[in-house]
Design a protein around this motif. Structure first.
Motif, short mmCIF file in Angstrom:
data_model
loop_
_atom_site.label_atom_id
_atom_site.label_comp_id
_atom_site.label_asym_id
_atom_site.label_seq_id
_atom_site.Cartn_x
_atom_site.Cartn_y
_atom_site.Cartn_z
N ASP A 160 -10.40 43.47 93.44
CA ASP A 160 -10.73 43.99 92.24
C ASP A 160 -10.48 45.65 92.34
N GLY A 161 -9.74 46.11 93.24
CA GLY A 161 -9.68 47.68 93.54
C GLY A 161 -10.82 48.21 94.09
N LYS A 162 -11.78 47.50 94.53
CA LYS A 162 -13.16 47.93 95.08
C LYS A 162 -12.87 48.11 96.53
N LEU A 163 -13.60 49.14 97.19
CA LEU A 163 -13.45 49.66 98.65
C LEU A 163 -14.72 49.65 99.21
N TYR A 164 -15.16 49.57 100.50
CA TYR A 164 -16.41 49.68 101.00
C TYR A 164 -17.12 51.19 100.91
N ASN A 165 -18.11 50.94 100.31
CA ASN A 165 -19.07 52.39 100.33
C ASN A 165 -19.95 52.50 101.24
N PRO A 166 -19.84 53.27 102.15
CA PRO A 166 -20.74 53.19 103.37
C PRO A 166 -22.17 53.95 102.80
N THR A 167 -22.37 54.36 101.69
CA THR A 167 -23.57 54.65 101.25
C THR A 167 -24.38 53.51 100.81
N SER A 168 -23.87 52.70 100.18
CA SER A 168 -24.58 51.44 99.44
C SER A 168 -24.43 50.33 100.35
N ASN A 169 -23.39 50.37 101.35
CA ASN A 169 -23.03 49.49 102.54
C ASN A 169 -22.57 48.22 101.60
N GLN A 170 -21.80 48.34 100.77
CA GLN A 170 -21.23 47.04 99.95
C GLN A 170 -19.76 47.76 99.30
N ALA B 197 -23.29 34.75 110.04
CA ALA B 197 -22.25 35.70 109.48
C ALA B 197 -21.43 35.29 108.01
N THR B 198 -21.50 36.20 107.13
CA THR B 198 -20.74 35.89 106.02
C THR B 198 -19.63 37.01 105.67
N ASP B 199 -18.43 36.58 105.80
CA ASP B 199 -17.20 37.63 105.65
C ASP B 199 -17.17 37.93 104.24
N VAL B 200 -17.19 39.43 103.75
CA VAL B 200 -17.11 39.74 102.57
C VAL B 200 -15.77 40.46 102.29
N ASP B 201 -14.94 40.29 101.48
CA ASP B 201 -13.89 40.89 101.18
C ASP B 201 -13.94 41.73 99.84
N CYS B 202 -13.47 43.06 99.93
CA CYS B 202 -13.45 43.72 98.64
C CYS B 202 -12.39 43.32 97.61
N ASP C 169 -29.83 42.28 110.97
CA ASP C 169 -29.30 42.16 109.83
C ASP C 169 -28.46 43.33 109.50
N GLY C 170 -27.59 43.34 109.00
CA GLY C 170 -26.51 44.40 108.64
C GLY C 170 -24.93 44.03 108.58
N ASN C 171 -24.39 44.99 108.32
CA ASN C 171 -22.99 44.83 108.38
C ASN C 171 -22.10 45.29 109.52
N TYR C 172 -21.13 44.50 110.11
CA TYR C 172 -20.50 44.40 111.31
C TYR C 172 -18.91 44.23 110.92
N GLU C 173 -18.20 44.90 111.81
CA GLU C 173 -16.92 44.99 111.78
C GLU C 173 -16.34 45.40 110.27
N VAL C 174 -16.87 46.65 110.06
CA VAL C 174 -16.52 47.07 108.63
C VAL C 174 -15.08 48.12 108.65
N TYR D 81 -15.91 43.35 105.43
CA TYR D 81 -16.90 43.57 106.47
C TYR D 81 -17.60 42.12 106.57
N THR D 82 -18.45 42.02 107.74
CA THR D 82 -18.92 40.74 107.90
C THR D 82 -20.36 41.01 107.95
#
Length: 136
Positions: free
Chosen positions: A51-61, A44-49, A26-31, A36-37
């Motif tokens: 409203d101006g949000k970007l991936y945060n590698p600390t919170s993994n979202q 697998a669930t594709d997640v798009d950021c 379990d986790g994020n891939y192709e970040v 990310y997925t």
């Protein structure tokens, strides 16, 4: 018309099925900074950021755009085409320049660092400093 619909359906299946979560932890891939997925229980669930949000590698979202490397734009003018390690993340991510254009950041899977010579993420013991620990 039916053949066109079938072709579109098959194309969508190919695009959506890039990450195979069977047997993956379990986790994020192709970040990337824009999404990310997420693999959970083999699904697998594709997640798009948005409203101006970007991936945060600390919170993994997706989060506010204040976390490196996603909050860093690179000037690729005069830079050769290729991928380059993000030193701000201790090489756990990299960015791409092509024809003077910055194409964003990508993340290595956990435990890996970017190997600029091989142009891929690799184990630190296989990568020369400053990103890795190899003495070869």
């Amino acid at each position: 018309m039916l053949s066109l619909c079938i072709l579109i359906f098959l194309s969508l299946q190919i695009v959506e099925g890039v990450v195979n979560c069977d047997g993956q932890a379990d986790g994020n891939y192709e970040v990337t900074c824009l999404g990310y997925t997420n693999c959970h229980d083999g699904v697998a669930t594709d997640v798009d950021c948005y409203d101006g949000k970007l991936y945060n590698p600390t919170s993994n979202q997706c989060d506010d755009p204040i976390y490196p490397p996603c909050n860093i734009d690179r000037d690729c003018s005069g830079t050769p085409n290729g991928r380059f390690p993000d030193m701000e993340t201790n090489c756990t991510s990299y960015y791409t320049c092509s024809n003077g254009i910055f194409f964003g950041h990508n993340f290595c899977n956990p435990g890996l660092v970017y190997d600029q010579i091989k142009q891929l993420c690799n184990w630190p013991h296989n990568v020369s400093p400053p990103c890795g620990t190899s003495t070869r």
